[in-house]
Design an enzyme around this catalytic site. Sequence first.
Site, short mmCIF file in Angstrom:
data_model
loop_
_atom_site.label_atom_id
_atom_site.label_comp_id
_atom_site.label_asym_id
_atom_site.label_seq_id
_atom_site.Cartn_x
_atom_site.Cartn_y
_atom_site.Cartn_z
N ASN A 199 -5.83 0.47 -6.52
CA ASN A 199 -4.77 0.23 -7.50
C ASN A 199 -4.66 -1.26 -7.86
OD1 ASN A 199 -3.77 -0.81 -5.14
ND2 ASN A 199 -1.86 0.35 -5.16
N ASP A 250 -3.55 -8.48 6.82
CA ASP A 250 -2.37 -7.61 6.72
C ASP A 250 -2.33 -6.66 7.92
OD1 ASP A 250 -4.47 -5.90 6.01
OD2 ASP A 250 -3.88 -5.76 3.91
N HIS A 264 -4.49 -3.69 -5.65
CA HIS A 264 -3.80 -4.51 -4.65
C HIS A 264 -4.80 -5.43 -3.94
CE1 HIS A 264 -4.20 -1.43 -1.06
NE2 HIS A 264 -5.30 -2.12 -1.23
N GLU A 286 1.03 -4.91 -3.23
CA GLU A 286 0.89 -3.76 -4.10
C GLU A 286 1.29 -4.14 -5.53
OE1 GLU A 286 -0.59 -1.29 -3.01
OE2 GLU A 286 0.04 -0.67 -1.00
#
Length: 239
Positions: free
Chosen positions: A136, A69, A138, A143
């Site tokens: 979280n 990413d 991800h 996300e």
Amino acid sequence: MTGHGLDVVPAAGWADHVAGLLVDRLAARPDLVVCLPTGSTPLPVYERLPGALAARGVSAGRATIVLLDEFLGLPAGHRARCDVVLGRSVVDRVQPARFIAFDVDALEPAAACAAFEAEVAAVGGLDLVVLGLGRNGHIGMNEPGSAPDAPTRVIELAPSTREAAIGYGVDPPPTHGVTLGMAGILAASEIWLLATGTAKAGILTLTLDGPVSPNVPASVLRGHPGLRVIADDAARPSA
Ligand code: PGA
């Protein structure tokens, strides 16, 4: 939990364990196409990789390394750019045949995603995707809310991801990124999900034992037959 592999390794030996597994894969398949993450979790693995390769007489010289990413809005060469971080921590050290990243400097973000996907397809697709586990849930920058068929795309970063970026030296942090999509991750032959430290124990438990849901994108990996979760004992999921 489903039938995936779960390795829980003492923290002191965790990085050597993962580096050793990567050397195994490169030994078995010198032209391996492997997608690698940035973030703090894999850094000790990357530090050990050159020594682990040398000790076994294995080369990464025919392999392709693919970046997972990238942030948008940071100039080329910025020290928090994912291509810079992976370049310094792995690519410069192990000298693969190819490094596929997102060309967010010359291209518009959507075009950079399309070019990235075309480059990955041209080398035959991903054999292995290595992932860190976000606070979280991800994976990459997929996300919460990312569907299993989400393509490689531009994404708005979650607040916890933006906060983490401040730790990498960008303040204010980027609001958006581009990421290998959920579909691209799930298309790989093998997926390794890495998690270390007590701060990841809760989200790892939710990932492995909670509902399979796009709300915790890493949980969706449980449906993949080639998933291997490699945690240190501090991140061990609770029973
Ligand atoms: P970390 O990040 O390795 O820095 O904890 C993981 C992630 O957010 O993907």
